[in-house]
Write a protein that holds these residues in place. Sequence first.
Motif, PDB file in Angstrom:
ATOM      1  N   GLN A  59     -64.712  -3.367-104.179  1.00  0.00           N
ATOM      2  CA  GLN A  59     -63.915  -3.483-102.836  1.00  0.00           C
ATOM      3  C   GLN A  59     -63.991  -2.262-102.186  1.00  0.00           C
ATOM      4  O   GLN A  59     -64.045  -2.079-100.885  1.00  0.00           O
ATOM      5  N   LEU A  60     -63.747  -0.988-103.005  1.00  0.00           N
ATOM      6  CA  LEU A  60     -63.864   0.208-102.527  1.00  0.00           C
ATOM      7  C   LEU A  60     -65.142   0.889-102.201  1.00  0.00           C
ATOM      8  O   LEU A  60     -65.204   1.585-101.071  1.00  0.00           O
ATOM      9  N   GLY A  61     -66.156   0.309-103.074  1.00  0.00           N
ATOM     10  CA  GLY A  61     -67.436   0.941-102.699  1.00  0.00           C
ATOM     11  C   GLY A  61     -67.505   2.115-103.399  1.00  0.00           C
ATOM     12  O   GLY A  61     -68.472   2.927-103.270  1.00  0.00           O
ATOM     13  N   PHE A  62     -66.523   2.619-104.211  1.00  0.00           N
ATOM     14  CA  PHE A  62     -66.837   3.979-105.050  1.00  0.00           C
ATOM     15  C   PHE A  62     -65.654   3.695-106.148  1.00  0.00           C
ATOM     16  O   PHE A  62     -64.993   3.152-106.224  1.00  0.00           O
ATOM     17  N   ASN A  63     -65.969   4.651-107.026  1.00  0.00           N
ATOM     18  CA  ASN A  63     -64.928   4.799-108.367  1.00  0.00           C
ATOM     19  C   ASN A  63     -63.820   5.479-108.008  1.00  0.00           C
ATOM     20  O   ASN A  63     -63.910   6.842-107.638  1.00  0.00           O
ATOM     21  N   MET A  64     -62.547   5.170-107.955  1.00  0.00           N
ATOM     22  CA  MET A  64     -61.154   5.564-107.752  1.00  0.00           C
ATOM     23  C   MET A  64     -61.133   7.092-108.505  1.00  0.00           C
ATOM     24  O   MET A  64     -60.415   7.923-108.120  1.00  0.00           O
ATOM     25  N   LYS A  65     -61.414   7.126-109.876  1.00  0.00           N
ATOM     26  CA  LYS A  65     -61.170   8.108-110.481  1.00  0.00           C
ATOM     27  C   LYS A  65     -61.806   9.386-109.955  1.00  0.00           C
ATOM     28  O   LYS A  65     -61.260  10.372-109.879  1.00  0.00           O
ATOM     29  N   LYS A  66     -63.131   9.073-109.502  1.00  0.00           N
ATOM     30  CA  LYS A  66     -64.005  10.403-108.960  1.00  0.00           C
ATOM     31  C   LYS A  66     -63.358  10.718-107.490  1.00  0.00           C
ATOM     32  O   LYS A  66     -63.288  11.832-107.042  1.00  0.00           O
ATOM     33  N   ALA A  67     -62.859   9.701-106.840  1.00  0.00           N
ATOM     34  CA  ALA A  67     -62.259   9.889-105.608  1.00  0.00           C
ATOM     35  C   ALA A  67     -60.990  10.794-105.706  1.00  0.00           C
ATOM     36  O   ALA A  67     -60.578  11.397-104.565  1.00  0.00           O
ATOM     37  N   GLU A  68     -60.420  10.636-106.942  1.00  0.00           N
ATOM     38  CA  GLU A  68     -59.106  11.470-106.983  1.00  0.00           C
ATOM     39  C   GLU A  68     -59.298  12.964-107.262  1.00  0.00           C
ATOM     40  O   GLU A  68     -58.495  13.744-107.632  1.00  0.00           O
ATOM     41  N   THR A  69     -60.411  13.343-107.152  1.00  0.00           N
ATOM     42  CA  THR A  69     -60.817  14.823-107.267  1.00  0.00           C
ATOM     43  C   THR A  69     -60.847  15.355-105.795  1.00  0.00           C
ATOM     44  O   THR A  69     -60.355  14.700-104.910  1.00  0.00           O
ATOM     45  N   SER A  70     -60.598  16.961-105.758  1.00  0.00           N
ATOM     46  CA  SER A  70     -60.235  17.549-104.708  1.00  0.00           C
ATOM     47  C   SER A  70     -61.327  18.237-103.806  1.00  0.00           C
ATOM     48  O   SER A  70     -61.112  19.262-103.387  1.00  0.00           O
ATOM     49  N   SER A  71     -62.461  17.567-103.853  1.00  0.00           N
ATOM     50  CA  SER A  71     -63.534  18.180-103.071  1.00  0.00           C
ATOM     51  C   SER A  71     -63.150  18.602-101.660  1.00  0.00           C
ATOM     52  O   SER A  71     -62.612  17.747-100.937  1.00  0.00           O
ATOM     53  N   GLY A  72     -63.490  19.837-101.148  1.00  0.00           N
ATOM     54  CA  GLY A  72     -62.984  20.220 -99.854  1.00  0.00           C
ATOM     55  C   GLY A  72     -61.573  20.391 -99.576  1.00  0.00           C
ATOM     56  O   GLY A  72     -61.388  20.855 -98.427  1.00  0.00           O
ATOM     57  N   VAL A  73     -60.682  20.238-100.564  1.00  0.00           N
ATOM     58  CA  VAL A  73     -59.339  20.572-100.320  1.00  0.00           C
ATOM     59  C   VAL A  73     -59.014  22.124-100.326  1.00  0.00           C
ATOM     60  O   VAL A  73     -59.616  22.752-101.212  1.00  0.00           O
ATOM     61  N   SER A  74     -57.928  22.606 -99.678  1.00  0.00           N
ATOM     62  CA  SER A  74     -57.437  23.964 -99.792  1.00  0.00           C
ATOM     63  C   SER A  74     -56.111  24.073 -99.424  1.00  0.00           C
ATOM     64  O   SER A  74     -55.531  23.048 -98.903  1.00  0.00           O
ATOM     65  N   ILE A  75     -55.512  25.208-100.016  1.00  0.00           N
ATOM     66  CA  ILE A  75     -54.299  25.419 -99.951  1.00  0.00           C
ATOM     67  C   ILE A  75     -54.209  26.879 -98.964  1.00  0.00           C
ATOM     68  O   ILE A  75     -54.926  27.788 -99.503  1.00  0.00           O
ATOM     69  N   SER A  76     -53.295  26.894 -98.085  1.00  0.00           N
ATOM     70  CA  SER A  76     -53.143  28.176 -97.324  1.00  0.00           C
ATOM     71  C   SER A  76     -51.725  28.845 -97.399  1.00  0.00           C
ATOM     72  O   SER A  76     -50.945  28.202 -97.180  1.00  0.00           O
ATOM     73  N   PHE A  77     -51.686  29.970 -97.625  1.00  0.00           N
ATOM     74  CA  PHE A  77     -50.100  30.617 -97.721  1.00  0.00           C
ATOM     75  C   PHE A  77     -50.135  32.250 -97.490  1.00  0.00           C
ATOM     76  O   PHE A  77     -51.162  32.642 -97.529  1.00  0.00           O
ATOM     77  N   THR A  78     -49.030  32.615 -96.858  1.00  0.00           N
ATOM     78  CA  THR A  78     -49.124  34.072 -96.702  1.00  0.00           C
ATOM     79  C   THR A  78     -47.852  34.688 -97.606  1.00  0.00           C
ATOM     80  O   THR A  78     -46.894  34.225 -97.794  1.00  0.00           O
ATOM     81  N   SER A  79     -48.082  36.048 -98.129  1.00  0.00           N
ATOM     82  CA  SER A  79     -47.344  36.450 -98.870  1.00  0.00           C
ATOM     83  C   SER A  79     -47.419  38.128 -98.722  1.00  0.00           C
ATOM     84  O   SER A  79     -48.402  38.548 -98.643  1.00  0.00           O
ATOM     85  N   ASN A  80     -46.401  38.789 -99.159  1.00  0.00           N
ATOM     86  CA  ASN A  80     -46.414  40.256 -99.166  1.00  0.00           C
ATOM     87  C   ASN A  80     -46.350  40.814-100.609  1.00  0.00           C
ATOM     88  O   ASN A  80     -46.134  42.000-100.872  1.00  0.00           O
ATOM     89  N   SER A  81     -46.321  39.906-101.418  1.00  0.00           N
ATOM     90  CA  SER A  81     -46.274  39.977-103.167  1.00  0.00           C
ATOM     91  C   SER A  81     -47.622  41.179-103.398  1.00  0.00           C
ATOM     92  O   SER A  81     -48.635  40.608-103.003  1.00  0.00           O
ATOM     93  N   SER A  82     -47.242  41.954-104.285  1.00  0.00           N
ATOM     94  CA  SER A  82     -48.477  42.799-104.698  1.00  0.00           C
ATOM     95  C   SER A  82     -49.264  42.045-105.687  1.00  0.00           C
ATOM     96  O   SER A  82     -50.359  42.276-105.795  1.00  0.00           O
ATOM     97  N   LYS A  83     -48.679  40.942-106.309  1.00  0.00           N
ATOM     98  CA  LYS A  83     -49.668  40.153-107.060  1.00  0.00           C
ATOM     99  C   LYS A  83     -49.015  38.702-107.052  1.00  0.00           C
ATOM    100  O   LYS A  83     -47.866  38.401-106.980  1.00  0.00           O
ATOM    101  N   ILE A  84     -49.981  37.807-107.152  1.00  0.00           N
ATOM    102  CA  ILE A  84     -49.606  36.338-106.904  1.00  0.00           C
ATOM    103  C   ILE A  84     -50.322  35.598-108.097  1.00  0.00           C
ATOM    104  O   ILE A  84     -51.440  35.842-108.473  1.00  0.00           O
ATOM    105  N   THR A  85     -49.462  34.669-108.693  1.00  0.00           N
ATOM    106  CA  THR A  85     -50.126  33.709-109.753  1.00  0.00           C
ATOM    107  C   THR A  85     -50.138  32.395-109.230  1.00  0.00           C
ATOM    108  O   THR A  85     -48.636  32.037-108.885  1.00  0.00           O
ATOM    109  N   LEU A  86     -50.976  31.530-109.558  1.00  0.00           N
ATOM    110  CA  LEU A  86     -50.742  30.145-109.344  1.00  0.00           C
ATOM    111  C   LEU A  86     -51.105  29.335-110.580  1.00  0.00           C
ATOM    112  O   LEU A  86     -52.127  29.753-111.121  1.00  0.00           O
ATOM    113  N   ASN A  87     -50.213  28.199-110.925  1.00  0.00           N
ATOM    114  CA  ASN A  87     -50.386  27.396-112.251  1.00  0.00           C
ATOM    115  C   ASN A  87     -50.719  26.196-111.748  1.00  0.00           C
ATOM    116  O   ASN A  87     -50.088  25.615-110.918  1.00  0.00           O
TER     117      ASN A  87
END
Length: 357
Positions: A59-87
Motif C-alpha cells: 500500500q505504501l510503495g516502500f518499506n516502513m523500516k527504511k522510511a524511519e531513517t533520518s535522511s536529510g534531517v538536521s537539528i539547529s541550535f545556538t549556544s555559548n557553551s565552550s563544549k557541547i555534547t549530544l547523546n
Amino acid sequence: MKFFLSLAFILCPLLWAEKTIPASKMTYTIRGAQYSQLTQQGMEFRRFPLEFQKLKSTQLGFNMKKAETSSGVSISFTSNSSKITLNFVVPKEAENRGSDFALYIGRKLVQEFSFKKTQPIVISFDNPSPGSETTYELVLPSFSNPILQNFIIDDKSSLKADKSKQKKKYLAIGDSISHGVGQDSKSYKTYPFLLSKRLDLQIYNLAVGGGKISPALSKRLKDFNNVKLMTILIGYNDLKFQGKTVKQYIEAYDQFLNEARSAHPHTKIICISLLYTKTKESSKTKITPDEYRVALEQLVAQKRQEGDKNLHFIAGESITSVKNLRPDSPDPVHLGIYGASNFARELEKQIAPLLVK
C-alpha cells in the motif's frame, strides 16, 4: 599547602560544572522531519507519519523500516557553551547501517562524526568562539534512526533553538538513489542534500530505499507548506522488481503528479527520468529503461501542453554515466560519493534558472 590543595579539589568541579538538557526541552529546531515526536527515549525524527506503520508495504510503495531513517534531517541550535555534547540512541530493531553525522556552522562543514552500528552515539565538539553564541546545524545519518536523548553544556551557558528565518522547502521524492545508497550513511553527501545547499532551500528527503510510486505519500504532500521545489526520480524498482508495464508506470506516475499539483499549485515540479544504469531490461517484462524514459517525457510534455507550465522534465540519463556509479561495487544503478556530487551540480544547472522565473 594542604589547605590550598583541598580548596583546589573543591573548586575544580565548580570550574568544570556541566548541566544536562533533555531533548524534551526543545532547545533546538528540527528541519527535514515533518512528523517528529517525543517518546520515552527522547526525540524521534520522523520523515513520514506514524499512521503509515499501519499500512502494508504494497500500500505504501516502500518499506516502513527504511522510511524511519533520518535522511536529510538536521537539528539547529545556538549556544555559548565552550563544549557541547549530544547523546543519541538507535533502537535495536531499527534500520541501522551505521551513523554518519556532519556539523555545519553557517554553510561551512566543520566536523564529521562516524559510528558503527554497535557503537554508542556520543557527539562532542568545542565552540570555535568560546563564550560567544554560535549557531550549529547537525545533519543526521541517512541509514539509521538516531533518537536524541539530551545535550550536555557548560553549567553557566545557554542553549536555544535556531530562530533564523525558515527557508523555502525542497521535497525530494524517490527511491534508494535519492535516499542515499552509495554514500555510506552520510545524508550530507546525498544529491538531494547537496542540491538543497546549492539552491539555498531546506531539504525534506521523502525518498526510501526500495521505493516505488507511492499513492499513500502523494496524499500527504498537502502536509508541507512553503514548498518551492519538488523533484521526482522514481521508477527503477517499478521496472526491475515490480515489473510494471509502461502503461502501469505512467498511470501511477500521472496519479501521483495530480495529487502533487493539487497540494502545491505553484511549486516547480521536476520529473527526472531514470539515470544511467547497467540494467538493460526488466527480467520480468523485458521492458527497457528507455521505454520508461520516453513515456515519462511524453507525459510531462502532455501535461505542459494542457497548461502546467511549472512542470518540467530532465533527462536523467543525459547527465549521468558509468562514472557516476559506485566505484567500489558492481552495483548497476546507485551513485557513488563523486557521482552524487556531480549529479547535484548538473541538476543545479538546469533547475536554478527555473526557480527565478
